[in-house]
Design an enzyme around this catalytic site. Sequence first.
Site, PDB file in Angstrom:
ATOM      1  N   GLY A  71       0.824  -1.200   0.000  1.00  0.00           N
ATOM      2  CA  GLY A  71       0.000   0.000   0.000  1.00  0.00           C
ATOM      3  C   GLY A  71       0.862   1.254   0.000  1.00  0.00           C
ATOM      4  N   THR A  72       1.958   1.208   0.738  1.00  0.00           N
ATOM      5  CA  THR A  72       2.854   2.370   0.809  1.00  0.00           C
ATOM      6  C   THR A  72       3.330   2.763  -0.590  1.00  0.00           C
ATOM      7  OG1 THR A  72       3.599   1.689   3.003  1.00  0.00           O
ATOM      8  CG2 THR A  72       5.046   3.189   1.782  1.00  0.00           C
ATOM      9  N   ASN A 150      -6.730   4.469   9.964  1.00  0.00           N
ATOM     10  CA  ASN A 150      -6.244   3.196  10.479  1.00  0.00           C
ATOM     11  C   ASN A 150      -6.225   3.117  11.994  1.00  0.00           C
ATOM     12  OD1 ASN A 150      -4.178   5.163   9.500  1.00  0.00           O
ATOM     13  ND2 ASN A 150      -2.841   3.945  10.807  1.00  0.00           N
ATOM     14  N   GLN A 180      -7.323   0.855   4.493  1.00  0.00           N
ATOM     15  CA  GLN A 180      -8.139   0.338   5.608  1.00  0.00           C
ATOM     16  C   GLN A 180      -9.620   0.226   5.250  1.00  0.00           C
ATOM     17  OE1 GLN A 180      -7.139  -0.965   8.382  1.00  0.00           O
ATOM     18  NE2 GLN A 180      -4.989  -0.348   8.355  1.00  0.00           N
ATOM     19  N   SER A 200      -4.089  -2.464  -0.311  1.00  0.00           N
ATOM     20  CA  SER A 200      -3.012  -3.372   0.086  1.00  0.00           C
ATOM     21  C   SER A 200      -3.583  -4.752   0.391  1.00  0.00           C
ATOM     22  CB  SER A 200      -2.333  -2.789   1.334  1.00  0.00           C
ATOM     23  OG  SER A 200      -1.324  -3.658   1.786  1.00  0.00           O
ATOM     24  N   GLY A 201      -2.914  -5.791  -0.137  1.00  0.00           N
ATOM     25  CA  GLY A 201      -3.439  -7.149   0.011  1.00  0.00           C
ATOM     26  C   GLY A 201      -3.485  -7.661   1.436  1.00  0.00           C
ATOM     27  N   HIS A 202      -2.432  -7.333   2.225  1.00  0.00           N
ATOM     28  CA  HIS A 202      -2.328  -8.032   3.519  1.00  0.00           C
ATOM     29  C   HIS A 202      -3.335  -7.563   4.561  1.00  0.00           C
ATOM     30  CE1 HIS A 202       0.129  -5.208   6.140  1.00  0.00           C
ATOM     31  NE2 HIS A 202       0.304  -4.637   4.966  1.00  0.00           N
ATOM     32  N   CYS A 324       2.953   0.470  12.411  1.00  0.00           N
ATOM     33  CA  CYS A 324       4.293   0.936  12.053  1.00  0.00           C
ATOM     34  C   CYS A 324       4.805   1.980  13.039  1.00  0.00           C
ATOM     35  CB  CYS A 324       4.315   1.464  10.637  1.00  0.00           C
ATOM     36  SG  CYS A 324       3.009   2.589  10.324  1.00  0.00           S
TER      37      CYS A 324
HETATM   38  N1  PLP Z   1      -2.318   3.371   4.527  1.00  0.00           N
HETATM   39  C1  PLP Z   1      -2.964   2.977   5.630  1.00  0.00           C
HETATM   40  C2  PLP Z   1      -4.203   3.701   6.040  1.00  0.00           C
HETATM   41  C3  PLP Z   1      -2.501   1.897   6.377  1.00  0.00           C
HETATM   42  O1  PLP Z   1      -3.159   1.516   7.479  1.00  0.00           O
HETATM   43  C4  PLP Z   1      -1.320   1.232   5.951  1.00  0.00           C
HETATM   44  C5  PLP Z   1      -0.770   0.120   6.751  1.00  0.00           C
HETATM   45  O2  PLP Z   1      -1.057  -0.040   7.910  1.00  0.00           O
HETATM   46  C6  PLP Z   1      -0.684   1.674   4.786  1.00  0.00           C
HETATM   47  C7  PLP Z   1      -1.215   2.737   4.097  1.00  0.00           C
HETATM   48  C8  PLP Z   1       0.534   0.999   4.265  1.00  0.00           C
HETATM   49  O3  PLP Z   1       0.216  -0.258   3.716  1.00  0.00           O
HETATM   50  P1  PLP Z   1       1.361  -1.363   3.523  1.00  0.00           P
HETATM   51  O4  PLP Z   1       1.636  -1.942   4.870  1.00  0.00           O
HETATM   52  O5  PLP Z   1       0.786  -2.353   2.580  1.00  0.00           O
HETATM   53  O6  PLP Z   1       2.535  -0.654   2.949  1.00  0.00           O
END
Ligand code: PLP
Length: 382
Positions: A71-72, A150, A180, A200-202, A324
Amino acid sequence: MDCYADNSATTQPTQRVMDAMTACMRGTFYNPSALYGQALEARHLLDDCRSALCRAIHAPKDARAVFTGCGTEADNLAIIGHLSACHDKGRVVYSAGEHPAVKEACLQAQKLGFEAVEAPLDGFGLPDLAALEALLTPDTRLICMMQVNNETGAVYPMDAIAGLRAMRCPSAALHVDGVQGFLRVPFDMKALGVTSYALSGHKIHAPKGVGALVFDKSLRLSPILFGGGQESGLRSGTENTPGIAGLLEAVREYPAQNDMRRQKLLLLDALKAGVPALRVNGPDPASDASAPHILNVSFPPVRAETLLHALEADGVCVGNGSACSSRKNTTSAVLRAMNVPQRAAQSALRFSLCPYLTDEQILYASQRACAHYDILKKFERR
Ligand code: PLP
């Protein structure tokens, strides 16, 4: 009994997802860019997944989807990729609730000559719309607003945000971080006129290492990764076909009808009964302004970490702040932006559910939290 209630940090891949990935690695392991017929199946897999993602968020008919590593990366591609392709400099406006994947990318955009402006939140963790309106200047090139926060589960009022954009800066791109919200909260990209959407898949029972950016055909986008020119030149690197097979299966399998909202309210009621001082951080959990799966609550005077570790010993996993940032020794920036008092912020835990939890697990988690709270509150300084 155990209860994994940290699904906003990550989810467990389902058996069907793992089977789809294994089948891909056995039978469809070919490089999707290869020219021989065997590789065609891998290419079809990518296209099937792109279509499923676009359908799930009601993307416009000619929208495109690019696979990313997370997702990042999808957020970074939307922000840095779009601003690099903009002819004119100007503003990028993002909400104070944005995940670092968005916030940090917007701050990086300053190096490209853009002005990064943070829009404040109200006490419920929703964007302050009057303040946002004032920040949207005619030279705004990009607005970044998340679908669901999130940490608090706040569901941003996208209709109103899209309306402000149309009124104040109609040519600005509107990027939505849907990491989210994807599949858990309905989204209509076409009706809102959203120009890009990251997922994001996970977070939806697919594996880690796969994400996507869905974007409107008219959006100007430059790559942020250079190499062999895969994904129509927008994301070089051989596609993660097993991850994409898992993502496709996760989207197909995700139960649109589920019990998460009811279970969240069950959890809240049970916690309230045992912890009279409980405080909800975020919008009313029963309302549409609160995502069905996230509950952020404070247990004053008990510190979040103490309770989190006590629960861990009982097989109950919950989050304090976002995954994170949870190792940084500060209170959450999102709760600070909402003006949550320091003591409440220090005792905030996030419970995040998935469709596969049972009522028994929810009640077990709340029962253990209440029991630990009763003991721990005696040891905290007032
Ligand atoms: N955006 C939001 C709102 C998230 O909660 C997260 C991960 O917690 C991300 C982006 C980043 O996703 P990824 O962990 O797949 O990089």
